[in-house]
Design a protein around this motif. Structure first.
Motif, mmCIF file in Angstrom:
data_model
loop_
_atom_site.group_PDB
_atom_site.id
_atom_site.type_symbol
_atom_site.label_atom_id
_atom_site.label_comp_id
_atom_site.label_asym_id
_atom_site.label_seq_id
_atom_site.Cartn_x
_atom_site.Cartn_y
_atom_site.Cartn_z
ATOM 1 N N LEU A 144 -20.057 -1.736 13.804
ATOM 2 C CA LEU A 144 -19.564 -1.482 12.450
ATOM 3 C C LEU A 144 -20.315 -2.318 11.434
ATOM 4 C CD1 LEU A 144 -15.672 -1.199 12.576
ATOM 5 C CD2 LEU A 144 -17.292 0.503 11.813
ATOM 6 N N SER A 145 -20.703 -1.694 10.361
ATOM 7 C CA SER A 145 -21.434 -2.408 9.304
ATOM 8 C C SER A 145 -20.526 -3.201 8.393
ATOM 9 C CB SER A 145 -22.211 -1.392 8.454
ATOM 10 O OG SER A 145 -21.329 -0.448 7.862
ATOM 11 N N LYS A 146 -19.232 -2.955 8.492
ATOM 12 C CA LYS A 146 -18.309 -3.664 7.607
ATOM 13 C C LYS A 146 -18.106 -5.114 8.028
ATOM 14 C CE LYS A 146 -14.588 -1.134 8.517
ATOM 15 N NZ LYS A 146 -13.200 -0.700 8.496
ATOM 16 N N ARG A 147 -18.486 -5.477 9.233
ATOM 17 C CA ARG A 147 -18.246 -6.856 9.699
ATOM 18 C C ARG A 147 -19.154 -7.837 8.978
ATOM 19 N NH1 ARG A 147 -15.126 -7.534 14.088
ATOM 20 N NH2 ARG A 147 -14.490 -5.678 15.208
ATOM 21 N N PHE A 161 -21.917 10.186 7.288
ATOM 22 C CA PHE A 161 -22.749 9.121 7.856
ATOM 23 C C PHE A 161 -23.452 8.304 6.785
ATOM 24 C CE2 PHE A 161 -22.520 12.638 10.890
ATOM 25 C CZ PHE A 161 -21.921 11.992 11.958
ATOM 26 N N GLY A 162 -23.310 8.699 5.518
ATOM 27 C CA GLY A 162 -23.888 7.936 4.420
ATOM 28 C C GLY A 162 -25.400 7.984 4.351
ATOM 29 N N GLU A 163 -26.016 8.992 4.958
ATOM 30 C CA GLU A 163 -27.480 9.059 5.003
ATOM 31 C C GLU A 163 -28.050 10.006 3.949
ATOM 32 O OE1 GLU A 163 -28.220 10.265 8.972
ATOM 33 O OE2 GLU A 163 -27.540 8.370 9.878
ATOM 34 N N GLN A 164 -27.412 11.145 3.738
ATOM 35 C CA GLN A 164 -27.920 12.144 2.802
ATOM 36 C C GLN A 164 -26.989 12.346 1.608
ATOM 37 O OE1 GLN A 164 -29.917 15.668 4.698
ATOM 38 N NE2 GLN A 164 -28.759 14.992 6.483
ATOM 39 N N GLY A 165 -26.110 11.394 1.404
ATOM 40 C CA GLY A 165 -25.171 11.487 0.295
ATOM 41 C C GLY A 165 -24.236 10.296 0.290
ATOM 42 N N HIS A 166 -23.312 10.281 -0.636
ATOM 43 C CA HIS A 166 -22.335 9.197 -0.706
ATOM 44 C C HIS A 166 -21.418 9.245 0.511
ATOM 45 C CE1 HIS A 166 -23.668 8.589 -4.807
ATOM 46 N NE2 HIS A 166 -23.407 9.847 -5.085
ATOM 47 N N MET A 221 -18.082 -0.377 2.670
ATOM 48 C CA MET A 221 -16.752 -0.267 3.284
ATOM 49 C C MET A 221 -15.936 -1.523 2.970
ATOM 50 S SD MET A 221 -17.420 1.494 7.007
ATOM 51 C CE MET A 221 -15.724 2.034 7.203
ATOM 52 N N ILE A 222 -14.645 -1.340 2.828
ATOM 53 C CA ILE A 222 -13.714 -2.443 2.555
ATOM 54 C C ILE A 222 -12.856 -2.654 3.794
ATOM 55 C CG2 ILE A 222 -11.794 -3.215 1.115
ATOM 56 C CD1 ILE A 222 -12.906 -1.431 -1.121
ATOM 57 N N ASP A 223 -12.721 -3.909 4.218
ATOM 58 C CA ASP A 223 -11.925 -4.218 5.410
ATOM 59 C C ASP A 223 -10.805 -5.171 5.034
ATOM 60 O OD1 ASP A 223 -10.998 -4.363 7.963
ATOM 61 O OD2 ASP A 223 -12.585 -5.672 8.712
ATOM 62 N N ARG A 224 -9.748 -4.631 4.444
ATOM 63 C CA ARG A 224 -8.624 -5.488 4.052
ATOM 64 C C ARG A 224 -7.652 -5.644 5.213
ATOM 65 N NH1 ARG A 224 -4.125 -2.242 1.408
ATOM 66 N NH2 ARG A 224 -4.699 -0.040 1.638
ATOM 67 N N GLU A 225 -6.678 -6.540 5.039
ATOM 68 C CA GLU A 225 -5.737 -6.816 6.126
ATOM 69 C C GLU A 225 -4.927 -5.572 6.451
ATOM 70 O OE1 GLU A 225 -3.393 -10.657 6.834
ATOM 71 O OE2 GLU A 225 -1.880 -9.321 5.978
ATOM 72 N N GLU A 261 -11.893 2.468 4.470
ATOM 73 C CA GLU A 261 -11.760 2.474 3.010
ATOM 74 C C GLU A 261 -13.074 2.023 2.366
ATOM 75 O OE1 GLU A 261 -7.191 1.616 1.818
ATOM 76 O OE2 GLU A 261 -8.329 -0.135 2.483
ATOM 77 N N PRO A 262 -13.341 2.409 1.113
ATOM 78 C CA PRO A 262 -12.484 3.225 0.245
ATOM 79 C C PRO A 262 -12.447 4.686 0.684
ATOM 80 C CG PRO A 262 -14.583 2.777 -0.829
ATOM 81 C CD PRO A 262 -14.581 1.972 0.432
#
Length: 511
Positions: free
Chosen positions: A508-511, A109-114, A419-423, A209-210
């Motif tokens: 989603l946070s990637k948008r 969840f990216g809260e307590q670590g990478h 986050m990466i959102d590639r095609e 990703e990544p």
């Protein structure tokens, strides 16, 4: 104290409770796997920490899950508390050095670590079906979806890719059924509903990703210590299937990526699987067979797997037989099932003539365990009643500030944060849908232009030389109308698909 080629675990006791000898785990057999079991509150987490610190000190990277949050203390120097100093003296640990281990904190969840992620393609249809608890028929549709993605070059990276592909499959159900077998829209719909549940449980943060690079959990520090990767799992445990499936995926990735090296002098990586019963509960036979195969073969790649659970019955016999190093803490034996568990645990040890193993398991105190490791030539040692040594790191959790400081100083800081959102499949399928609509619209306009001019009536009734209203033209107009209608249906279907995907992934946070 144990030698440099082993990890000091503690000291065994004679029947009169006096010191007998040091108990250790030989590093060259560290990849022969292990098991730590015992009731709640008997010292399993401390035993895990002692082993993790020992492997790290020997230069072996470690991956472990922190279920309750108290394992994070491994990243801080321990404190000289009276009961720890007393235990160190009892096991003749001299000097009792207090030190922190090099750590990297991870968190789905990216809260307590990478953040730690995998792609849909990497997870594969078998593990995804397990994660979403799909039926056999739905799992078949999932396999077909992955097959189509491979054939058509569609990258499945995150959940919206899989959603878009499922919408596409539903639209082409008749065509796909003719090629691969029955694909029904209800089955596709059931999978989509399962994906919605998974999204609400945090699945969107895991898939994408990544993706995690295996090399990042196999690091050593500048002074040669193995880095301990700690996965924050207290929140993750709210979704036990996601927790167990993630760890199984990670094991599978290690198995697929690492080369064969036989039996090394020490493991390349040690993997601790806490709450192991979550992996095996209600697992289909196909999945259990895969787990057994991975555990059996991954040791030749230099990876040791250590399961931690309350009850030895939590681990299937086929897997249990492959676990050479055992640390058994106290078990209670009040019910018939508990008595059977104690008997199973006792029967897995090489007997010691000095005591009754069954009785000893029920009478162990906190921080005491029955220990049996692989000795020379890989033969299990006689079980010994052992006082476990105190850890070098802190017993208990880090503070929020201490954890954040270590996260900021991590060697992977900044590499996984965004986050990466590639095609990928989602974008490709959207382009195809838009292109299909444009082509259908152009065809409709062209047909309208070709029929708007004046024509002579078919006075002679021949129909073949000058097509008229009663000639071939009505058929042509009907074909165009059918094509236009199909285009409209596809357009509506694609719009609904986009709305569903965007609705599900809207946070989603990637948008």
């Amino acid at each position: 104290m144990a030698a440099d080629d082993s990890i000091f675990l503690g000291a065994s006791r004679k029947p009169d409770d006096s010191y007998q000898q040091a108990e250790a785990l030989l590093l060259k057999y560290g990849n022969r796997h292990g098991l730590i079991t015992g009731a709640t509150g008997t010292g399993k987490t401390v035993s895990l920490q002692v082993l993790a610190e020992g492997f790290s000190r020997a230069g072996v990277p470690v991956f472990c899950a922190d279920i309750k949050g108290d394992l994070s203390g491994i990243g801080a120097k321990g404190e000289e508390k009276d009961f720890l100093v007393k235990r160190a003296a009892e096991v003749r640990l001299d000097p009792y050095a207090l030190e922190a281990s090099p750590v990297i904190f991870w968190d789905i969840f990216g809260e307590q670590g990478h953040p730690i992620r995998a792609t849909i393609s990497e997870m594969g249809p078998l593990l995804l079906s397990r994660l979403m608890n799909l039926t056999e028929a739905q799992e078949g549709v999932m396999n077909i979806a992955f097959k189509i993605a491979d054939e058509e070059g569609l990258l499945l990276l995150d959940m919206k890719d899989l959603q878009a592909l499922l919408v596409n499959i539903a639209e082409r159900a008749e065509e796909i059924s003719a090629r691969y077998g029955n694909v029904t829209k209800p089955s596709v719909g059931a999978i989509q509903r399962s994906l919605l549940v998974l999204e609400q449980q945090g699945g969107t943060k895991f898939f994408g990703e990544p993706a995690l690079r295996i090399a990042d959990i196999m690091r050593t520090s500048t002074n040669g210590r193995g880095v301990v990767s700690v996965l924050a799992a207290d929140k993750l445990m709210m979704n036990p299937r996601l927790y167990s499936t993630f760890l199984l995926w990670l094991l599978s990735e290690l198995f697929e990526e690492l080369p064969e090296i036989g039996d090394p002098e020490k493991p390349r990586l040690v993997f601790f699987f806490d709450e192991a019963h979550l992996l095996f509960n209600e697992a289909p036979k196909a999945l259990l067979n895969r787990v057994e195969q991975v555990v059996r073969l991954i040791r030749s790649k230099g990876v040791g797997v250590y399961f931690i659970s309350q009850n030895p019955l939590d681990v299937p016999e086929t897997v249990l037989a492959q676990l050479g190093n055992r640390v058994q803490h106290a078990l209670r034996a009040y019910t018939p099932r508990e008595q059977n568990a104690v008997k199973t645990a006792a029967d897995t040890f090489r007997p010691n003539p000095d005591f009754n193993t069954f009785a000893a398991i029920t009478n162990l105190s906190t921080g005491e365990a029955l220990v049996s490791t692989l000795a020379e030539k890989g033969v299990p040692s006689v079980v010994q009643r052992t006082l476990i040594r105190p850890p070098a790191g802190r017993i208990g959790p880090l503070t929020v500030d201490e954890r954040q400081k270590l996260i900021n100083a991590s060697p992977v800081a900044g590499q996984y944060d965004q986050m990466i959102d590639r095609e990928s499949a989602y974008e490709v399928l959207q382009k195809k849908a838009a292109q299909g609509q444009a082509e259908a619209g152009a065809a409709k306009e062209q047909e309208a232009d070709s029929t708007s001019g004046w024509r002579l009536p078919d006075i002679l009734g021949g129909g073949s030389s000058t097509p008229g209203p009663r000639g071939g033209q009505p058929r042509a107009r009907q074909t165009v109308a059918e094509a236009a209608m199909k285009s409209v249906v596809r357009s509506v279907g694609s719009s609904l698909g986009r709305a569903l995907v965007r609705g599900i992934l809207g946070s989603l946070s990637k948008r």
